[in-house]
Design a protein around this motif. Structure first.
Motif, PDB file in Angstrom:
ATOM      1  N   ALA A   1       9.613  -2.576   9.351  1.00 11.00           N
ATOM      2  CA  ALA A   1       8.557  -1.562   9.344  1.00 11.00           C
ATOM      3  C   ALA A   1       7.576  -1.802   8.208  1.00 11.00           C
ATOM      4  CB  ALA A   1       9.174  -0.173   9.219  1.00 11.00           C
ATOM      5  N   SER A   2       6.302  -1.683   8.520  1.00  8.52           N
ATOM      6  CA  SER A   2       5.161  -1.811   7.612  1.00  8.52           C
ATOM      7  C   SER A   2       4.799  -3.253   7.306  1.00  8.52           C
ATOM      8  CB  SER A   2       5.363  -1.035   6.296  1.00  8.52           C
ATOM      9  OG  SER A   2       6.096  -1.763   5.344  1.00  8.52           O
ATOM     10  N   MET A   3       5.581  -4.230   7.782  1.00  7.64           N
ATOM     11  CA  MET A   3       5.269  -5.637   7.544  1.00  7.64           C
ATOM     12  C   MET A   3       4.474  -6.204   8.719  1.00  7.64           C
ATOM     13  SD  MET A   3       6.624  -5.657   4.666  1.00  7.64           S
ATOM     14  CE  MET A   3       6.315  -7.367   4.244  1.00  7.64           C
TER      15      MET A   3
ATOM     16  N   LEU B   1       1.972  -4.993  13.134  1.00  2.61           N
ATOM     17  CA  LEU B   1       1.485  -3.773  12.510  1.00  2.61           C
ATOM     18  C   LEU B   1       0.012  -3.612  12.848  1.00  2.61           C
ATOM     19  CD1 LEU B   1       2.260  -1.483  10.450  1.00  2.61           C
ATOM     20  CD2 LEU B   1       1.415  -3.014   8.659  1.00  2.61           C
ATOM     21  N   ASP B   2      -0.445  -2.371  12.977  1.00  3.77           N
ATOM     22  CA  ASP B   2      -1.859  -2.115  13.227  1.00  3.77           C
ATOM     23  C   ASP B   2      -2.714  -2.887  12.230  1.00  3.77           C
ATOM     24  OD1 ASP B   2      -4.477  -0.904  13.233  1.00  3.77           O
ATOM     25  OD2 ASP B   2      -3.611   0.783  14.315  1.00  3.77           O
ATOM     26  N   ALA B   3      -3.715  -3.622  12.742  1.00  2.00           N
ATOM     27  CA  ALA B   3      -4.545  -4.478  11.890  1.00  2.00           C
ATOM     28  C   ALA B   3      -5.265  -3.701  10.799  1.00  2.00           C
ATOM     29  CB  ALA B   3      -5.552  -5.238  12.748  1.00  2.00           C
ATOM     30  N   ALA B   4      -5.436  -2.392  10.988  1.00  2.00           N
ATOM     31  CA  ALA B   4      -6.117  -1.588   9.976  1.00  2.00           C
ATOM     32  C   ALA B   4      -5.376  -1.620   8.642  1.00  2.00           C
ATOM     33  CB  ALA B   4      -6.261  -0.148  10.455  1.00  2.00           C
ATOM     34  N   TRP B   5      -4.067  -1.892   8.689  1.00  2.00           N
ATOM     35  CA  TRP B   5      -3.273  -1.938   7.450  1.00  2.00           C
ATOM     36  C   TRP B   5      -3.582  -3.172   6.616  1.00  2.00           C
ATOM     37  CZ3 TRP B   5      -0.274   1.515   4.949  1.00  2.00           C
ATOM     38  CH2 TRP B   5       0.021   2.691   5.624  1.00  2.00           C
ATOM     39  N   ASP B   6      -4.240  -4.171   7.192  1.00  2.00           N
ATOM     40  CA  ASP B   6      -4.565  -5.374   6.428  1.00  2.00           C
ATOM     41  C   ASP B   6      -5.489  -5.068   5.253  1.00  2.00           C
ATOM     42  OD1 ASP B   6      -3.052  -6.838   8.158  1.00  2.00           O
ATOM     43  OD2 ASP B   6      -4.735  -7.647   9.306  1.00  2.00           O
ATOM     44  N   SER B   7      -6.278  -4.017   5.387  1.00  2.00           N
ATOM     45  CA  SER B   7      -7.247  -3.687   4.336  1.00  2.00           C
ATOM     46  C   SER B   7      -6.758  -2.571   3.422  1.00  2.00           C
ATOM     47  CB  SER B   7      -8.583  -3.282   4.964  1.00  2.00           C
ATOM     48  OG  SER B   7      -8.416  -2.150   5.816  1.00  2.00           O
TER      49      SER B   7
ATOM     50  N   LEU C   1       6.197   6.576  11.942  1.00  2.00           N
ATOM     51  CA  LEU C   1       4.747   6.784  12.000  1.00  2.00           C
ATOM     52  C   LEU C   1       3.994   5.469  12.091  1.00  2.00           C
ATOM     53  CD1 LEU C   1       4.029   9.685   9.481  1.00  2.00           C
ATOM     54  CD2 LEU C   1       4.040   9.758  11.977  1.00  2.00           C
ATOM     55  N   LEU C   2       4.608   4.369  11.658  1.00  2.00           N
ATOM     56  CA  LEU C   2       3.960   3.069  11.715  1.00  2.00           C
ATOM     57  C   LEU C   2       4.123   2.397  13.069  1.00  2.00           C
ATOM     58  CD1 LEU C   2       5.043   1.819   8.191  1.00  2.00           C
ATOM     59  CD2 LEU C   2       2.732   2.425   8.891  1.00  2.00           C
TER      60      LEU C   2
ATOM     61  N   GLY D   1       0.801  -1.219   0.000  1.00  2.00           N
ATOM     62  CA  GLY D   1       0.000   0.000   0.000  1.00  2.00           C
ATOM     63  C   GLY D   1       0.830   1.263   0.000  1.00  2.00           C
ATOM     64  N   LEU D   2       2.127   1.153   0.298  1.00  2.00           N
ATOM     65  CA  LEU D   2       3.007   2.318   0.322  1.00  2.00           C
ATOM     66  C   LEU D   2       3.851   2.439  -0.948  1.00  2.00           C
ATOM     67  CD1 LEU D   2       4.107   2.185   4.065  1.00  2.00           C
ATOM     68  CD2 LEU D   2       2.526   3.782   2.992  1.00  2.00           C
ATOM     69  N   LEU D   3       3.573   1.585  -1.926  1.00  2.00           N
ATOM     70  CA  LEU D   3       4.169   1.774  -3.250  1.00  2.00           C
ATOM     71  C   LEU D   3       3.540   2.999  -3.915  1.00  2.00           C
ATOM     72  CD1 LEU D   3       4.281  -1.726  -5.015  1.00  2.00           C
ATOM     73  CD2 LEU D   3       6.235  -0.254  -4.550  1.00  2.00           C
TER      74      LEU D   3
END
Length: 546
Positions: free
Chosen positions: A459-461, A539-545, A377-378, A266-268
Motif C-alpha cells: 500500500a502507498s508504493m 498507485l494513483d499517479a497523482a501521488w507521484d507529486s 483509502l489508497l 508523503g505519509l510520514l
C-alpha cells in the motif's frame, strides 16, 4: 547489433551478405578476421536463393535474423524475398526474425542493458514498437540503482558462505529452504534443537528475506564480516542493566519509537521526517518492512541497523535490536527506532517501552499513519473502513498469532469492517477461521461466503496491488495472482464495494428483509461484473507529486 548480442551469449555466428563485402560494417569484418564469426558473400552469377539453401544445409542454424529489410537502407530487401526466407525457415523448423516486418517474425528481440556483470535488463514490445522499447529500456536503466550489480554480487557471496557452513544435501532441500513465499509462517527458532539441515534452510530463508526487504544500497555495502554476522545464529536475550531510571544522568542518550506510515514518504509525519533527517540523530534501528523510499531519506552520517526479523527469528531479532539500542543509549547517542505504520498497532511498541524504561531510557513515542486506515483509502476505488449506511464499526486484528501461530478473528457483524494486518501469507488459515461453521479461533458468527474482501499489497508504493473478490474465492484468487508482494493486509466487509462505480450505501437498509441473502448475492455480482475477482495494479499517479 544482432551479431554482437549472439556472440555475447556464446553462440556461433554466421553472417550472409548477398550484397557483397561493401555492405558489411568494419566491425563485423574485423571480428571475422579475428575468427569470432564467419562471413559469407554471394558469389558471381550465384542465385541468392540457391546460396541460402546451401548456407542452411551446411550450417544447420538454430535462429535466423534478416536485417536488410530495414526501410532506411538504400537497397532494402523486398517483402516477397523476406517471405521466401520465411517459407524456407518454416520448412526447416528454424525460428525467424525479420527487421521491420513483425508479421513474419517467430520471435522478437529484447532491448537490453547490462549493468555490470550480474544484472541485465530486457524490454520487448513484441515487434510493435522497437523504438519505444529502447526508450522504455533507457527509462528503466535511469531508475536502476547504481549499485545494483554490487548488491547481486554480495547476495551471491552470501549464498556461497551459507553453503560453506553446511550445504543442503540436494536441490529439492534447497528449494524447500527458499520457499516461493518468503513470509510463510515457520515455528520460532530453538538453537538447541536446530539440526544442521534446519540451520542450512534457515540461512537460505534469511538470504531470501534480505533480498526481498533490505535496501539495495544496504546490500551493496555489505562487507565480508557483515555477511558472516548476518548468517550467524545468535539467540540473544535482553541484557540486564544495573541500576534504575534515576541512576542515569540526563546527558545519556534518548530514543524515539517512530511510526513511518505505510511507506510513501508523503505519509510520514513531520516529526518522523525531522528525526530521520536530523543532524543530531546518530542511529536508526529499522524494521525490515520499512521500504527503500523511507530508508533513502536517512543521511549517510546516520548509522543504520535493519532488524533480522526473518521467519522463525522474530524473538531473537527483537532482543538483538534492543541490546543494540541500549548499547547506543549508554554511549549517549540519539536513536530512532523506526517501525512501519504506527508503532503501537501490532508493532511490539509496548514491550519495547517496558524494556527500554527498565534499562533507564524511557522512549518518546511518535505516532505514525497506520496501513489499517490508510491502505483501504489508497485502493482504487477507495475503500472507507466506515461509511454511513454500510459500516459503523471497525475491527483491526493481525493474521499472526503469538509464536507464529494462527491468530483469532472476531465474528461476523454486518455493520462492521474487519482489517487484518500481515494477512497475505496466512489467507488459508484466515478463510478457514472465518468461514467454518464452528471454529475455536473465531469469537462470534461465521462470515457469509459471498462477503466482499480486498487484499491490498504494498500500500502507498508504486507497485501497490489491490485484488477484490469474495471470501469464498479468496484462496483461489491468491493462487491465480501469483507471487505475493508483502506487506499485505485484508479488508473484509461490505465497505469494500460501497464506493465502486455508482456506489452502494444501502447495505444496512435491508437488514430485516427476508430476501437479504438474494439481495446481497445480486449486490456482489453487480460489483464484480460477472467475474470472480478483479485486480488493480499501481498507485494513483497523482501521488507521484505528493
Amino acid at each position: 547489433a544482432r551479431a554482437f548480442a549472439a556472440l555475447e551469449s556464446g553462440a556461433a555466428v554466421l553472417v550472409f551478405a548477398p550484397a557483397g563485402q561493401d555492405s558489411i560494417c568494419d566491425e563485423l569484418k574485423w571480428r571475422a578476421a579475428q575468427g569470432q564469426l564467419e562471413l559469407r558473400v554471394l558469389g558471381d552469377n550465384e542465385d541468392e536463393h540457391d546460396a541460402l539453401e546451401r548456407v542452411f544445409a551446411s550450417s544447420a542454424p538454430r535462429l535466423v535474423c534478416v536485417t536488410d529489410t530495414l526501410r532506411t537502407l538504400e537497397h532494402a530487401r523486398s517483402k516477397s524475398s523476406a517471405e521466401w526466407i520465411k517459407r524456407l525457415c518454416a520448412r526447416l523448423g528454424v525460428p525467424l526474425n525479420v527487421a521491420d516486418m513483425p508479421e513474419l517474425c517467430d520471435f522478437t528481440f529484447l532491448a537490453t542493458h547490462r549493468a555490470g556483470t550480474h544484472v541485465q535488463l530486457g524490454v520487448t514490445t513484441n515487434g510493435h514498437g522497437c523504438r519505444l522499447a529502447g526508450r522504455i529500456k533507457r527509462e528503466l536503466v535511469a531508475a536502476l540503482p547504481r549499485d545494483a550489480d554490487r548488491a547481486v554480487q554480495n547476495v551471491s557471496r552470501l549464498r556461497v558462505l551459507s553453503k560453506a557452513q553446511g550445504p543442503l544435501e540436494d536441490d529439492e532441500a534447497e528449494a524447500e529452504g527458499v520457499a516461493a513465499d518468503v513470509n510463510a509462517p515457520v515455528p520460532q527458532r530453538n538453537a538447541v534443537q536446530e539440526t544442521d539441515v534446519d540451520a542450512a534452510k534457515r540461512r537460505m530463508r534469511w538470504i531470501a528475506q534480505v533480498s526481498e526487504y533490505w535496501p539495495i544500497p544496504k546490500l551493496a555495502a555489505l562487507t565480508e564480516s557483515d555477511m558472516v554476522s548476518l548468517l550467524s545464529d545468535p539467540a540473544p536475550t535482553l541484557q540486564p542493566v544495573s541500576g534504575t531510571v534515576h541512576d542515569f544522568a540526563p546527558a545519556h542518550g534518548r530514543i524515539y519509537l517512530v511510526g513511518s506510515g505505510p511507506g510513501h514518504p508523503g505519509l510520514l509525519t513531520r516529526a518522523a521526517h525531522s528525526l530521520l533527517t536530523s543532524s543530531s540523530t546518530h542511529a536508526v534501528l529499522s524494521d525490515k518492512l520499512v521500504p527503500q523510499s523511507i530508508i533513502s531519506l536517512i543521511p549517510p552520517h546516520i548509522e543504520l541497523h535493519i532488524a533480522r526479523k526473518f521467519p522463525g527469528n522474530a524473538d531473537n531479532a527483537q532482543a538483538e535490536l534492543l541490546n543494540t539500542a541500549i548499547d547506543l543509549l549508554q554511549r549517549g547517542k540519539t536513536v530512532v527506532r523506526l517501525k512501519q505504520g504506527d508503532p503501537a498497532l501490532f508493532g511490539r511498541a509496548g514491550e519495547e517501552v517496558l524494556a527500554l524504561r527498565a534499562a533507564g531510557f524511557p522512549p518518546v513515542l511518535v505516532p505514525g499513519v497506520s496501513a489499517a486506515l490508510a491502505a483501504p483509502l489508497l485502493a482504487s476505488p477507495a475503500i472507507p473502513v466506515t461509511q454511513r449506511g454500510v459500516a459503523d464499526a471497525l475491527a483491526v486484528c493481525t493474521g499472526v498469532g503469538r509464536g507464529g501461530k494462527g491468530a483469532s478473528v472476531p465474528g461476523y457483524e454486518r455493520s462492521r469492517t474487519t482489517c487484518v494486518l500481515m494477512a497475505a501469507a496466512r489467507v488459508g488459515a484466515l478463510c478457514e477461521a472465518m468461514l467454518a461453521p464452528e471454529c475455536s479461533r473465531r469469537s462470534g458468527d461465521a462470515y457469509p461466503p459471498h462477503l466482499p474482501v480486498a487484499l491490498i499489497e504494498r500500500a502507498s508504493m508504486r507497485d501497490q496491488r489491490v485484488m477484490c473478490t469474495t471470501l469464498q474465492d479468496l484462496e483461489e484468487a491468491m493462487v491465480a495472482l501469483g507471487e505475493q508482494r508483502p506487506p499485505g493486509m485484508l479488508v473484509v466487509g461490505w465497505s469494500v464495494l460501497c464506493l465502486d462505480g455508482e456506489g452502494d450505501t444501502t447495505v444496512l437498509d435491508c437488514v430485516e428483509s427476508s430476501e437479504i441473502l438474494e439481495i446481497d448475492v445480486q449486490r456482489v455480482q453487480k460489483w464484480l461484473g460477472g467475474i470472480r475477482w478483479k485486480v488493480v495494479e499501481g498507485l494513483d499517479a497523482a501521488w507521484d507529486s505528493l
